[in-house]
Motif scaffolding. Structure first.
Motif, PDB file in Angstrom:
ATOM      1  N   MET A 281     -14.572   5.368  17.481  1.00  0.00           N
ATOM      2  CA  MET A 281     -12.956   5.146  17.754  1.00  0.00           C
ATOM      3  C   MET A 281     -12.700   4.350  16.896  1.00  0.00           C
ATOM      4  SD  MET A 281     -11.386   4.164  21.478  1.00  0.00           S
ATOM      5  CE  MET A 281     -12.627   2.586  21.669  1.00  0.00           C
ATOM      6  N   LEU A 282     -11.546   4.729  15.948  1.00  0.00           N
ATOM      7  CA  LEU A 282     -10.909   4.035  15.019  1.00  0.00           C
ATOM      8  C   LEU A 282     -10.084   2.849  15.758  1.00  0.00           C
ATOM      9  CD1 LEU A 282     -10.249   3.686  12.126  1.00  0.00           C
ATOM     10  CD2 LEU A 282      -8.242   4.976  12.718  1.00  0.00           C
ATOM     11  N   THR A 283     -10.393   1.533  15.313  1.00  0.00           N
ATOM     12  CA  THR A 283      -9.517   0.412  15.786  1.00  0.00           C
ATOM     13  C   THR A 283      -8.759  -0.505  14.825  1.00  0.00           C
ATOM     14  OG1 THR A 283     -11.604  -0.932  15.410  1.00  0.00           O
ATOM     15  CG2 THR A 283     -11.289   0.071  17.635  1.00  0.00           C
ATOM     16  N   GLU A 284      -8.826  -0.073  13.549  1.00  0.00           N
ATOM     17  CA  GLU A 284      -8.264  -0.748  12.547  1.00  0.00           C
ATOM     18  C   GLU A 284      -8.521  -0.021  11.090  1.00  0.00           C
ATOM     19  OE1 GLU A 284      -7.052  -5.135  11.906  1.00  0.00           O
ATOM     20  OE2 GLU A 284      -8.588  -4.829  10.604  1.00  0.00           O
ATOM     21  N   ILE A 285      -7.315   0.350  10.465  1.00  0.00           N
ATOM     22  CA  ILE A 285      -7.328   0.354   8.980  1.00  0.00           C
ATOM     23  C   ILE A 285      -6.910  -0.820   8.178  1.00  0.00           C
ATOM     24  CG2 ILE A 285      -7.031   2.832   9.147  1.00  0.00           C
ATOM     25  CD1 ILE A 285      -4.346   2.429   7.979  1.00  0.00           C
ATOM     26  N   SER A 286      -7.226  -1.186   7.304  1.00  0.00           N
ATOM     27  CA  SER A 286      -6.847  -2.386   6.054  1.00  0.00           C
ATOM     28  C   SER A 286      -6.524  -1.837   4.809  1.00  0.00           C
ATOM     29  CB  SER A 286      -7.975  -3.411   6.385  1.00  0.00           C
ATOM     30  OG  SER A 286      -7.275  -4.655   5.670  1.00  0.00           O
ATOM     31  N   ALA A 287      -5.526  -1.386   4.493  1.00  0.00           N
ATOM     32  CA  ALA A 287      -5.243  -0.741   3.220  1.00  0.00           C
ATOM     33  C   ALA A 287      -5.597  -1.580   2.163  1.00  0.00           C
ATOM     34  CB  ALA A 287      -3.855  -0.043   3.143  1.00  0.00           C
ATOM     35  N   LYS A 288      -5.842  -1.240   1.093  1.00  0.00           N
ATOM     36  CA  LYS A 288      -6.054  -2.117  -0.166  1.00  0.00           C
ATOM     37  C   LYS A 288      -5.108  -1.699  -1.420  1.00  0.00           C
ATOM     38  CE  LYS A 288      -8.803  -4.457   2.437  1.00  0.00           C
ATOM     39  NZ  LYS A 288      -8.367  -5.396   3.309  1.00  0.00           N
ATOM     40  N   PHE A 289      -4.372  -2.477  -2.059  1.00  0.00           N
ATOM     41  CA  PHE A 289      -3.259  -2.235  -2.908  1.00  0.00           C
ATOM     42  C   PHE A 289      -3.586  -2.236  -4.419  1.00  0.00           C
ATOM     43  CE2 PHE A 289      -1.698  -3.042   1.286  1.00  0.00           C
ATOM     44  CZ  PHE A 289      -0.669  -2.088   1.278  1.00  0.00           C
ATOM     45  N   ARG A 290      -2.970  -1.375  -5.044  1.00  0.00           N
ATOM     46  CA  ARG A 290      -2.945  -1.525  -6.766  1.00  0.00           C
ATOM     47  C   ARG A 290      -1.549  -2.076  -7.055  1.00  0.00           C
ATOM     48  NH1 ARG A 290      -7.680   0.833  -8.786  1.00  0.00           N
ATOM     49  NH2 ARG A 290      -8.817   1.739  -7.142  1.00  0.00           N
ATOM     50  N   ARG A 291      -0.999  -2.516  -8.192  1.00  0.00           N
ATOM     51  CA  ARG A 291       0.105  -3.137  -8.496  1.00  0.00           C
ATOM     52  C   ARG A 291       0.950  -1.623  -8.780  1.00  0.00           C
ATOM     53  NH1 ARG A 291       1.540  -7.556 -12.878  1.00  0.00           N
ATOM     54  NH2 ARG A 291       3.682  -7.735 -12.543  1.00  0.00           N
ATOM     55  N   GLU A 292       0.484  -0.907  -9.390  1.00  0.00           N
ATOM     56  CA  GLU A 292       1.554   0.181  -9.416  1.00  0.00           C
ATOM     57  C   GLU A 292       1.954   0.939  -8.402  1.00  0.00           C
ATOM     58  OE1 GLU A 292       1.714   4.303 -12.411  1.00  0.00           O
ATOM     59  OE2 GLU A 292       0.031   2.904 -12.395  1.00  0.00           O
ATOM     60  N   GLY A 293       0.991   1.171  -7.514  1.00  0.00           N
ATOM     61  CA  GLY A 293       1.281   1.752  -6.352  1.00  0.00           C
ATOM     62  C   GLY A 293       2.189   1.108  -5.351  1.00  0.00           C
ATOM     63  N   LEU A 294       1.999  -0.223  -5.139  1.00  0.00           N
ATOM     64  CA  LEU A 294       2.834  -1.108  -4.309  1.00  0.00           C
ATOM     65  C   LEU A 294       4.006  -0.834  -4.912  1.00  0.00           C
ATOM     66  CD1 LEU A 294       3.083  -2.636  -1.714  1.00  0.00           C
ATOM     67  CD2 LEU A 294       2.480  -4.616  -3.127  1.00  0.00           C
ATOM     68  N   SER A 295       4.280  -1.220  -6.220  1.00  0.00           N
ATOM     69  CA  SER A 295       5.569  -1.408  -6.771  1.00  0.00           C
ATOM     70  C   SER A 295       6.527   0.106  -6.542  1.00  0.00           C
ATOM     71  CB  SER A 295       5.475  -1.220  -8.277  1.00  0.00           C
ATOM     72  OG  SER A 295       5.132  -2.696  -8.629  1.00  0.00           O
ATOM     73  N   GLN A 296       5.751   1.200  -6.517  1.00  0.00           N
ATOM     74  CA  GLN A 296       6.336   2.580  -6.265  1.00  0.00           C
ATOM     75  C   GLN A 296       6.810   2.473  -4.793  1.00  0.00           C
ATOM     76  OE1 GLN A 296       3.212   5.328  -7.380  1.00  0.00           O
ATOM     77  NE2 GLN A 296       3.933   5.178  -9.630  1.00  0.00           N
ATOM     78  N   GLU A 297       6.150   1.921  -3.964  1.00  0.00           N
ATOM     79  CA  GLU A 297       6.312   2.133  -2.448  1.00  0.00           C
ATOM     80  C   GLU A 297       7.671   1.063  -2.036  1.00  0.00           C
ATOM     81  OE1 GLU A 297       3.393   1.720   0.484  1.00  0.00           O
ATOM     82  OE2 GLU A 297       1.784   2.091  -0.915  1.00  0.00           O
ATOM     83  N   LEU A 298       7.519   0.084  -2.928  1.00  0.00           N
ATOM     84  CA  LEU A 298       8.619  -0.800  -2.670  1.00  0.00           C
ATOM     85  C   LEU A 298       9.945  -0.322  -3.350  1.00  0.00           C
ATOM     86  CD1 LEU A 298       6.929  -4.254  -3.446  1.00  0.00           C
ATOM     87  CD2 LEU A 298       7.919  -3.794  -1.366  1.00  0.00           C
ATOM     88  N   GLU A 299       9.895   0.442  -4.533  1.00  0.00           N
ATOM     89  CA  GLU A 299      11.136   0.928  -5.181  1.00  0.00           C
ATOM     90  C   GLU A 299      11.608   1.962  -4.407  1.00  0.00           C
ATOM     91  OE1 GLU A 299       9.619   1.866  -8.963  1.00  0.00           O
ATOM     92  OE2 GLU A 299       9.467  -0.252  -9.690  1.00  0.00           O
TER      93      GLU A 299
END
Length: 323
Positions: A281-299
């Motif tokens: 049973m899945l109880t949590e995910i904890s995503a890890k980020f890269r600068r380029e990908g996070l910048s794209q999400e914010l933009e």
């Protein structure tokens, strides 16, 4: 001045728990949202986790703030701080002190789902910042952002989401959340986001499956919460904790694995749930980020990233983005 708005009552929390447990235990595969870890015992266990040698994120984020908080405050140029998932410790105080040094701090808006915790922690901060309007808000920031108090008298705002809390959301929910944050801010306001970064999978797994078993107790605590609040008969010892790295999605998955075939009764939902031996049973995910990908999400959500700070080891990052 100190005041508190209660947009989330104990009855609201009870309804949300019943909904989440009913949906999660009948889904395939089974899953539960991580926010139900955090009763009093779960919160205490998490504080213990943050002090474990394997768990680096809290130390790394504090180190970044210790080194760069004045740069952050100067760049934000804000008179009000909004903190989602607010705390009462060093990180909050560092931000408030720096904003006070670099301008006129007029308002602090801490937001948390726990009204009891928020009343105590925000009340203490109000005593230490008597000239600041401390306007606490009890609410689920994934649902109640639109109920944040409207700023009085103008001035820029800094909205902080620290602790890599955003990593607990799948990409679709994360995108919706960032759009919602964009919607409550004004042009020139800024978002301060704390994120854990992609690194050696062995280190990541160790951070979520420590040698002392504290994280395992934290994970199983969600079953104790369901037992107490919904009259269930989970045997927490009948479930093993596991943490694994999903390299495709670049996130950690925490799961509870049934040690045997068993049936669990949830009296408050009139629900019986079968678990097969080895079923997870899945109880949590904890995503890890890269600068380029996070910048794209914010933009994509309408923000422009302005600054990126990391600790010396490059484990964690704070990003400042303007709306």
């Amino acid at each position: 001045m100190f005041r508190i708005d209660r947009n989330l009552t104990a009855d609201d929390l009870g309804k949300a728990l019943r909904r989440d447990v009913a949906e999660g235990l009948t889904s395939r595969p089974k899953q539960l949202p991580p926010k139900w870890f955090y009763d009093a015992r779960g919160s205490a266990l998490f504080e213990e986790i943050t002090r474990l040698p394997e768990y680096y994120p809290t130390r790394a984020e504090k180190e970044i703030l210790g080194r760069h908080v004045d740069e952050i405050a100067a760049a934000a140029d804000a008179s009000a701080l909004i903190e989602l998932g607010s705390g009462s410790g060093l990180k909050t105080r560092l931000l408030l002190q720096a904003l006070e040094r670099h301008g006129e701090l007029t308002r602090f808006v801490p937001v948390d789902v726990s009204g009891e915790f928020l009343a105590e922690s925000a009340g203490a901060l109000a005593e230490d910042w008597p000239r600041t309007d401390v306007h606490a808000v009890v609410g689920d920031f994934e649902e109640h952002l639109g109920l944040l108090p409207v700023p009085e008298g103008g001035g820029r705002r800094l909205l902080a989401v620290l602790g890599s809390t955003i990593g607990n959301q799948v990409p679709e929910r994360r995108a919706a959340f960032l759009r919602d944050v964009h919607g409550v801010l004004e042009t020139g306001d800024r978002l301060l986001l704390g994120v854990d970064l992609v690194k050696d999978p062995d280190r990541l797994v160790a951070a979520y499956d420590d040698a002392q078993g504290v994280t395992a107790a934290f994970d199983r605590n969600v079953l104790t919460v369901i037992n107490r609040e919904l009259g269930a008969d989970f045997d927490p010892s009948a479930f093993d904790h596991s943490a694994r790295w999903n390299g495709e999605q670049e996130w950690i998955e925490m799961r509870l694995r049934s040690r045997r075939d068993q049936t669990v009764r949830v009296g408050g939902l009139d629900l019986s749930v079968d678990f097969a031996e080895g079923e997870e049973m899945l109880t949590e995910i904890s995503a890890k980020f890269r600068r380029e990908g996070l910048s794209q999400e914010l933009e994509a959500a309408g923000f422009t990233p302005e600054h990126w700070w990391t600790d010396p080891d490059g484990d964690f990052a704070l990003v400042l983005a303007i709306r």
